[in-house]
Design a protein around this motif. Structure first.
Motif, PDB file in Angstrom:
ATOM      1  N   ALA A  59       0.853  -1.277   0.427  1.00  0.00           N
ATOM      2  CA  ALA A  59       0.286  -0.159   0.515  1.00  0.00           C
ATOM      3  C   ALA A  59       0.765   1.133  -0.092  1.00  0.00           C
ATOM      4  O   ALA A  59       2.012   1.351   0.717  1.00  0.00           O
ATOM      5  N   GLU A  60       0.283   2.418  -0.908  1.00  0.00           N
ATOM      6  CA  GLU A  60       0.576   3.313  -0.484  1.00  0.00           C
ATOM      7  C   GLU A  60       0.533   4.607  -0.160  1.00  0.00           C
ATOM      8  O   GLU A  60      -0.304   4.757  -0.154  1.00  0.00           O
ATOM      9  N   VAL A  61       1.557   5.824   0.828  1.00  0.00           N
ATOM     10  CA  VAL A  61       0.676   7.219   0.541  1.00  0.00           C
ATOM     11  C   VAL A  61       1.289   8.353  -0.112  1.00  0.00           C
ATOM     12  O   VAL A  61       2.523   8.067  -0.294  1.00  0.00           O
ATOM     13  N   SER A  62       0.788   9.017  -0.360  1.00  0.00           N
ATOM     14  CA  SER A  62       1.290  10.076  -1.695  1.00  0.00           C
ATOM     15  C   SER A  62       0.879  11.250  -0.541  1.00  0.00           C
ATOM     16  O   SER A  62      -0.569  11.368  -0.126  1.00  0.00           O
ATOM     17  N   MET A  63       2.495  12.220  -0.199  1.00  0.00           N
ATOM     18  CA  MET A  63       1.774  13.523   0.558  1.00  0.00           C
ATOM     19  C   MET A  63       3.146  13.979   0.423  1.00  0.00           C
ATOM     20  O   MET A  63       3.665  14.216  -0.212  1.00  0.00           O
ATOM     21  N   THR A  64       2.734  15.707   0.442  1.00  0.00           N
ATOM     22  CA  THR A  64       3.383  16.375   0.242  1.00  0.00           C
ATOM     23  C   THR A  64       4.586  16.975   1.491  1.00  0.00           C
ATOM     24  O   THR A  64       3.427  16.358   2.215  1.00  0.00           O
ATOM     25  N   PHE A  65       5.983  17.050   1.801  1.00  0.00           N
ATOM     26  CA  PHE A  65       6.307  17.169   3.128  1.00  0.00           C
ATOM     27  C   PHE A  65       6.924  18.533   2.648  1.00  0.00           C
ATOM     28  O   PHE A  65       7.765  19.059   2.218  1.00  0.00           O
ATOM     29  N   TYR A  66       6.656  19.806   4.222  1.00  0.00           N
ATOM     30  CA  TYR A  66       6.708  20.825   3.912  1.00  0.00           C
ATOM     31  C   TYR A  66       8.807  21.362   4.097  1.00  0.00           C
ATOM     32  O   TYR A  66       9.003  20.547   5.621  1.00  0.00           O
ATOM     33  N   SER A  67       9.202  22.295   3.783  1.00  0.00           N
ATOM     34  CA  SER A  67      10.571  22.867   4.394  1.00  0.00           C
ATOM     35  C   SER A  67      10.089  23.145   5.816  1.00  0.00           C
ATOM     36  O   SER A  67       9.077  23.945   5.950  1.00  0.00           O
ATOM     37  N   GLY A  68      11.019  23.136   5.972  1.00  0.00           N
ATOM     38  CA  GLY A  68      10.710  23.375   7.857  1.00  0.00           C
ATOM     39  C   GLY A  68       9.824  22.653   8.751  1.00  0.00           C
ATOM     40  O   GLY A  68       9.730  23.440  10.016  1.00  0.00           O
ATOM     41  N   GLN A  69       9.701  21.729   8.656  1.00  0.00           N
ATOM     42  CA  GLN A  69       8.668  20.387   9.429  1.00  0.00           C
ATOM     43  C   GLN A  69       9.458  19.208   9.239  1.00  0.00           C
ATOM     44  O   GLN A  69       9.949  18.923   8.893  1.00  0.00           O
ATOM     45  N   GLU A  70       8.909  18.851  10.660  1.00  0.00           N
ATOM     46  CA  GLU A  70       9.711  17.508  11.050  1.00  0.00           C
ATOM     47  C   GLU A  70       8.215  16.744  11.179  1.00  0.00           C
ATOM     48  O   GLU A  70       6.697  17.112  11.663  1.00  0.00           O
ATOM     49  N   PHE A 109      11.752  12.010   9.866  1.00  0.00           N
ATOM     50  CA  PHE A 109      12.432  13.319   8.287  1.00  0.00           C
ATOM     51  C   PHE A 109      11.889  14.507   8.430  1.00  0.00           C
ATOM     52  O   PHE A 109      11.844  15.007   9.083  1.00  0.00           O
ATOM     53  N   ASN A 110      12.903  15.666   7.775  1.00  0.00           N
ATOM     54  CA  ASN A 110      12.592  16.609   7.046  1.00  0.00           C
ATOM     55  C   ASN A 110      13.019  16.624   6.017  1.00  0.00           C
ATOM     56  O   ASN A 110      13.374  15.953   5.515  1.00  0.00           O
ATOM     57  N   VAL A 111      12.567  17.305   5.262  1.00  0.00           N
ATOM     58  CA  VAL A 111      13.239  17.864   3.706  1.00  0.00           C
ATOM     59  C   VAL A 111      13.748  19.421   4.040  1.00  0.00           C
ATOM     60  O   VAL A 111      12.875  20.692   4.672  1.00  0.00           O
ATOM     61  N   GLU A 112      14.790  19.240   2.810  1.00  0.00           N
ATOM     62  CA  GLU A 112      15.150  20.765   3.015  1.00  0.00           C
ATOM     63  C   GLU A 112      14.224  21.589   1.924  1.00  0.00           C
ATOM     64  O   GLU A 112      14.264  22.889   2.113  1.00  0.00           O
ATOM     65  N   GLU A 113      13.768  20.662   0.788  1.00  0.00           N
ATOM     66  CA  GLU A 113      12.326  21.845   0.574  1.00  0.00           C
ATOM     67  C   GLU A 113      11.194  21.341  -0.305  1.00  0.00           C
ATOM     68  O   GLU A 113      11.461  20.183   0.038  1.00  0.00           O
ATOM     69  N   THR A 114      10.472  21.826   0.263  1.00  0.00           N
ATOM     70  CA  THR A 114       8.943  20.954   0.066  1.00  0.00           C
ATOM     71  C   THR A 114       8.911  20.961  -1.101  1.00  0.00           C
ATOM     72  O   THR A 114       9.611  20.658  -2.837  1.00  0.00           O
ATOM     73  N   GLN A 115       8.393  19.203  -1.318  1.00  0.00           N
ATOM     74  CA  GLN A 115       8.400  18.578  -2.207  1.00  0.00           C
ATOM     75  C   GLN A 115       7.090  17.349  -1.577  1.00  0.00           C
ATOM     76  O   GLN A 115       7.000  17.375  -0.759  1.00  0.00           O
ATOM     77  N   GLN A 116       6.845  16.449  -2.958  1.00  0.00           N
ATOM     78  CA  GLN A 116       6.163  15.166  -2.941  1.00  0.00           C
ATOM     79  C   GLN A 116       6.498  14.112  -2.949  1.00  0.00           C
ATOM     80  O   GLN A 116       7.763  13.910  -4.194  1.00  0.00           O
ATOM     81  N   LEU A 117       6.113  13.280  -2.442  1.00  0.00           N
ATOM     82  CA  LEU A 117       6.709  11.675  -1.680  1.00  0.00           C
ATOM     83  C   LEU A 117       5.441  10.862  -1.962  1.00  0.00           C
ATOM     84  O   LEU A 117       4.750  10.911  -1.574  1.00  0.00           O
TER      85      LEU A 117
ATOM     86  N   GLY B 270      14.400  18.450  -3.799  1.00  0.00           N
ATOM     87  CA  GLY B 270      12.739  19.327  -3.634  1.00  0.00           C
ATOM     88  C   GLY B 270      12.713  20.208  -5.033  1.00  0.00           C
ATOM     89  O   GLY B 270      13.146  20.290  -5.701  1.00  0.00           O
ATOM     90  N   SER B 271      11.486  20.825  -4.767  1.00  0.00           N
ATOM     91  CA  SER B 271      10.993  22.031  -5.370  1.00  0.00           C
ATOM     92  C   SER B 271      10.898  23.411  -5.092  1.00  0.00           C
ATOM     93  O   SER B 271      10.577  24.129  -3.390  1.00  0.00           O
ATOM     94  N   ARG B 272      11.767  24.412  -6.103  1.00  0.00           N
ATOM     95  CA  ARG B 272      11.461  26.069  -5.329  1.00  0.00           C
ATOM     96  C   ARG B 272      10.249  26.937  -6.749  1.00  0.00           C
ATOM     97  O   ARG B 272      10.491  26.364  -7.836  1.00  0.00           O
ATOM     98  N   PHE B 273       9.612  27.091  -6.604  1.00  0.00           N
ATOM     99  CA  PHE B 273       8.548  27.872  -7.073  1.00  0.00           C
ATOM    100  C   PHE B 273       8.365  29.546  -7.338  1.00  0.00           C
ATOM    101  O   PHE B 273       8.943  30.307  -6.361  1.00  0.00           O
ATOM    102  N   ASN B 274       8.823  29.906  -8.400  1.00  0.00           N
ATOM    103  CA  ASN B 274       8.047  31.499  -9.598  1.00  0.00           C
ATOM    104  C   ASN B 274       7.480  31.823  -9.799  1.00  0.00           C
ATOM    105  O   ASN B 274       6.710  31.166 -10.715  1.00  0.00           O
TER     106      ASN B 274
END
Lengths: 151, 296
Positions: A59-70, A109-117, B270-274
């Motif tokens: 099973a899988e989950v797709s989610m956005t992980f935001y930078s600055g968040q743990e 975990f945390n992410v350096e830049e916001t990304q979808q995983l 990751g991504s950066r947007f403009n």
């Protein structure tokens, strides 16, 4: 004799069906009692992501992980499904991380830049000696820390 | 003899069935809490094994707060509006809306407003028949922990998790989708109005544009509920908003994973947007309009 065998088969089917119903009841209770406490001090995202799987399924989950968040990821898997494999993938399904483990491990975990995983949980393949495949529930618990990371 | 054998076989099958079920029931009691059973869907195909998680309004409110967003009561959905919502769809959407307002108030430690929005969300939940979301003991626990933010946020999250669970077990998954959508729309709306009215730092724009990812997931989540007309219409509105988000240019770096000394992981890349101010204004207007239609 043939009729007796048919009656026994019917009985086995009844047992399996009724066990399935009870599995549903166990799933929610199991998740709340055994797994939810492991999420603390992370706060749940408030969404139920549960599936009933056969051994060997995923099973899988797709989610956005935001930078600055743990974040904390906790796969809540019923014992009957055995050990699991976790895979973290990007949206192109390139594997970034994989790990085989016993259940109830948490991943922080945390992410350096916001990304979808995409996070995938793969259950162990095995079956009962009778050849009957059985099912168990898998719940994805994902939490975030209420205090934001200081950059 | 054959007749006796048949009779014995039938009796033993019945006894075995009751034995196994009662054993399962005993195991069930070990785990079961006061909540109802969840209807975990049996997996038939891959679509049932792929979930789309949307950030909770608490998470969005925290992200926006870090970018200097302030608390302004005039932007939330007035609690007097609860009496307007008589269809189940409007109740579900606005349970999400009030959930976002509740999250917004909690994150800013606005105790009175937290109570008001908790009661508004509870009213919507009760109208939907989701009685386990905000039972009286949970309402009391929220009130008792009104000054303890960590516990308060956990209680709010638990209320919505329970609500989501109950809707799925009673085969009302589309309402679950509407609640999540209502919460996301309100959370982003608050960010948008705060930004444009000068109640946040410039960095809030980046956080709002990043919501593109969550919007994509929200649309995929709602796509599951093809038979609900309200969901289908909402999805079309959200796809229109996504068109505006797609005007952003994306700089994407390949993701990498580093294992830290404490065992945690850091995911790089990751991504950066403009996005131009004009395109951002377009997104903002669409979100504001959609939100106004939901709450009116």
């Amino acid at each position: 004799m043939k009729e007796a065998i048919n009656l026994i088969k019917l009985g086995l089917i009844l047992v399996l069906v009724l066990s399935g119903i009870n599995l549903n009841a166990q799933c929610k209770g199991f998740t709340k009692r055994k797994c939810m406490p492991e999420l603390t001090p992370y706060v749940s995202n408030g969404q139920v992501s549960s599936a009933k799987l056969f051994a060997g399924d995923s099973a899988e989950v797709s989610m956005t992980f935001y930078s600055g968040q743990e974040y904390r990821f906790l796969p809540c898997v019923q014992d009957i499904l055995g050990d699991i494999e976790i895979k973290v993938m990007d949206t192109d399904r390139n594997t970034l991380y994989e790990h085989k483990s016993a259940q109830m491990n948490t991943w922080d975990f945390n992410v350096e830049e916001t990304q979808q995983l995409i996070i995938s949980v793969i259950t162990e393949e095995h079956e009962l000696a009778t050849g009957i495949a059985y099912t168990g529930c898998v719940t994805f618990l994902i939490g975030f820390k209420a205090e934001l990371m200081v950059n | 003899m054959t007749k006796l054998l048949k009779h014995l076989s039938f009796q033993s099958i019945l006894l075995s069935t009751f034995f196994f079920v009662s054993c399962s029931n005993q195991t069930q009691k070990e785990y079961e809490l006061e909540e109802d059973e969840v209807n975990v869907e049996k997996v038939e195909d891959l679509s049932e094994r792929l979930f789309y998680a949307i950030p909770s309004p608490v998470e969005v409110a925290l992200l926006f707060k870090k970018e200097g967003s302030e608390y302004h009561m005039e932007y939330v959905n007035p609690i007097e509006n609860t009496s307007k919502y008589i269809t189940t769809s409007s109740q579900a959407l606005n349970m999400g809306v009030y959930g976002a307002d509740l999250s917004y108030a909690s994150v800013f430690n606005k105790t009175q407003e937290t109570i008001f929005f908790m009661r508004a969300a509870k009213k919507m939940a009760d109208e939907l028949g989701v009685t386990n979301a905000f039972p009286e003991d949970k309402v009391e626990a929220i009130e008792e922990n009104i000054h303890n933010q960590d516990t308060l946020l956990e209680l709010i999250a638990d209320a919505f998790w329970t609500s989501d669970s109950e809707l799925k077990e009673t085969e009302r998954e589309s309402f679950s989708g509407l609640i999540i959508a209502g919460g996301w729309i309100e959370a982003v709306y608050l960010g948008v109005v705060l930004y444009h009215d000068g109640h946040a730092k410039a960095g809030l724009k980046k956080r709002i544009v990043e919501q593109k990812f969550s919007l994509e997931n929200l649309i995929k989540l709602l796509s599951i509920y093809q038979r609900d007309e309200v969901v289908v219409k909402l999805r079309e509105d959200l796809e229109d908003i996504l068109q505006a988000f797609n005007k952003a240019s994306e700089q994407k770096k390949a993701s990498t994973v580093t294992e830290n000394k404490n065992g945690s992981l850091t995911i790089g890349g990751g991504s950066r947007f403009n996005l131009s101010d004009e395109a951002f204004r377009e997104i903002s207007d669409k979100i504001i309009n959609l939100r106004m239609r939901i709450i009116e």
